[in-house]
Design a protein around this motif. Sequence first.
Motif, mmCIF file in Angstrom:
data_model
loop_
_atom_site.group_PDB
_atom_site.id
_atom_site.type_symbol
_atom_site.label_atom_id
_atom_site.label_comp_id
_atom_site.label_asym_id
_atom_site.label_seq_id
_atom_site.Cartn_x
_atom_site.Cartn_y
_atom_site.Cartn_z
ATOM 1 N N ILE A 154 88.551 -4.865 42.802
ATOM 2 C CA ILE A 154 88.497 -4.359 44.176
ATOM 3 C C ILE A 154 88.191 -5.524 45.107
ATOM 4 O O ILE A 154 87.369 -6.388 44.800
ATOM 5 C CB ILE A 154 87.401 -3.285 44.331
ATOM 6 N N ILE A 155 88.856 -5.535 46.272
ATOM 7 C CA ILE A 155 88.530 -6.486 47.333
ATOM 8 C C ILE A 155 88.102 -5.692 48.562
ATOM 9 O O ILE A 155 88.808 -4.786 49.006
ATOM 10 C CB ILE A 155 89.712 -7.406 47.678
ATOM 11 N N ASP A 156 86.925 -6.022 49.100
ATOM 12 C CA ASP A 156 86.427 -5.418 50.337
ATOM 13 C C ASP A 156 86.589 -6.455 51.447
ATOM 14 O O ASP A 156 85.889 -7.464 51.485
ATOM 15 C CB ASP A 156 84.959 -5.012 50.164
ATOM 16 N N VAL A 215 78.450 -1.215 52.769
ATOM 17 C CA VAL A 215 79.567 -0.427 52.246
ATOM 18 C C VAL A 215 80.033 -1.003 50.910
ATOM 19 O O VAL A 215 80.437 -0.264 50.007
ATOM 20 C CB VAL A 215 80.716 -0.385 53.265
ATOM 21 N N THR A 216 79.952 -2.315 50.767
ATOM 22 C CA THR A 216 80.300 -2.956 49.491
ATOM 23 C C THR A 216 79.407 -2.422 48.370
ATOM 24 O O THR A 216 79.884 -2.116 47.267
ATOM 25 C CB THR A 216 80.141 -4.486 49.593
ATOM 26 N N ALA A 269 83.943 -9.394 47.834
ATOM 27 C CA ALA A 269 83.703 -8.995 49.219
ATOM 28 C C ALA A 269 83.935 -10.191 50.134
ATOM 29 O O ALA A 269 83.380 -11.270 49.912
ATOM 30 C CB ALA A 269 82.285 -8.459 49.376
ATOM 31 N N ILE A 270 84.741 -9.989 51.169
ATOM 32 C CA ILE A 270 85.174 -11.076 52.056
ATOM 33 C C ILE A 270 84.633 -10.846 53.460
ATOM 34 O O ILE A 270 84.690 -9.735 53.985
ATOM 35 C CB ILE A 270 86.718 -11.152 52.126
ATOM 36 N N PHE A 315 90.263 -2.645 50.111
ATOM 37 C CA PHE A 315 89.517 -1.746 50.995
ATOM 38 C C PHE A 315 89.084 -2.531 52.221
ATOM 39 O O PHE A 315 88.625 -3.668 52.117
ATOM 40 C CB PHE A 315 88.286 -1.192 50.268
ATOM 41 N N THR A 316 89.222 -1.919 53.397
ATOM 42 C CA THR A 316 88.729 -2.549 54.615
ATOM 43 C C THR A 316 88.281 -1.464 55.579
ATOM 44 O O THR A 316 88.918 -0.414 55.692
ATOM 45 C CB THR A 316 89.802 -3.447 55.272
#
Length: 437
Positions: free
Chosen positions: A37-39, A47-48, A62-63, A111-112
């Motif tokens: 998963i990428i946030d 939220v992460t 997470a970015i 996800f964003t």
Amino acid sequence: MNQIIPEDYVTLTHKLDSFHLESINLILNEKSSYDVIIDIGCGDGSVTKMLSTQVPHKQLVAIDVDQGLLKYANTYNNSPTIEYVQQDMTVGWPELCPRLREMDGRVDLVFTSFMLHYCSRDKRQVMAIFRQLLKSDGLFYGNILINQDLNRKLLGKGKERDPKQQWYPSLDKQTDNWLKSLTDNGFMIEKSKLIELNVGMNRKQIIDFMPVVVDCYRCYFPDSQQFDAEVGDHLWDTVFDAFFSPPDAEPNPSAWTKFLADNTITELHYYFHCLRFNCLSSLWAYFRFLIGCMYDNVIEIFHYAIVQNSRYKQKSAQVPSPIINGFGESLKTRPSEFVFPLISSTEIKVGASSDLFRTLAKAVLIMLMVAPESMTARVGTTLTRTAISVSENRPSRSLRRMMNSFVTLIFRFATVYVCQTVIHACEHFPNGCAGCF
């Protein structure tokens, strides 16, 4: 870009916890677990952390571009499966950090939430990056802040619509632009909804948050000088009036000025809209599309595949509209977007050739419908003989005739189905597969 301090950011994020839990449930409705998963735009990591505890996964990257928020996230919202990475997502793929580029085609979920409005100038580029990161069966889920239409407040002051209207797009215009940026990059939108939300904010949070809200409109101006001139004129008053007054309230030309002067105002509600969507990457979307079309239209296609050719000899100029125009009226009500079929490679400029594919498919269908029965029967006979030649047992004549009829039927059915798929996909995705492969 103006930024908000981590402590205030955390407070505001927690006020949307129920909204984000609802988003996570929607993600789990699509699939029970996601390996990678990428946030995007993780902020303080709240939220992460929710994603990491609610969604089964193996790795969560997470970015965010803000180093202060990432430091806070690493301190208060860390876990063994979370990796925080600093990255500006408005740059192109070659400029991304090596950690992200090595995830090319390996991500199950992108996800964003409330980040993409900062990338309004770079919609297509950002979507192309997400598309490249995702696996062929990956899911892209997003919550996008939709800015208030300031023209509504300006017009309320008795102003005529002037050139400023293009700087302040309507809610519908912003929504359409975002959805188009998704479909143009090969995503098939399964669900999308514009939601109205509001959260309470105290006086300090409002004062700290307002520069961020105003700066969101910078992307709509031709250049920074125009934006700065508008800020000096009335932009702060208009933005504050649009976001912190009830939607049905009368316009207040001096809303921000009066708020600063009145220290008795300690709390207000922040009113905003969110575009919630989830979409599939094109390869998986294509297979879902085929399955849906087969389910909805197999009887209709089957009928046109086996009818007597004499009907079409008499009306060769009027090939039935379900054959030429797609899968019939039922598909016009389907909520999903449709993607171009996988009939191209990265070397082909499909956007320029979709008309050619559509024309060829229509020509094949017309030829099939007006062709003599014997022509398609010969194809069936040839295929049957080929199958018999590799078999040790030679069937009887009656069985061979039955096989001929069956194979001919399947041939007609398959040809009609493939051609309809090409025609329908070309019409609903005229830009082709550009950016999808």
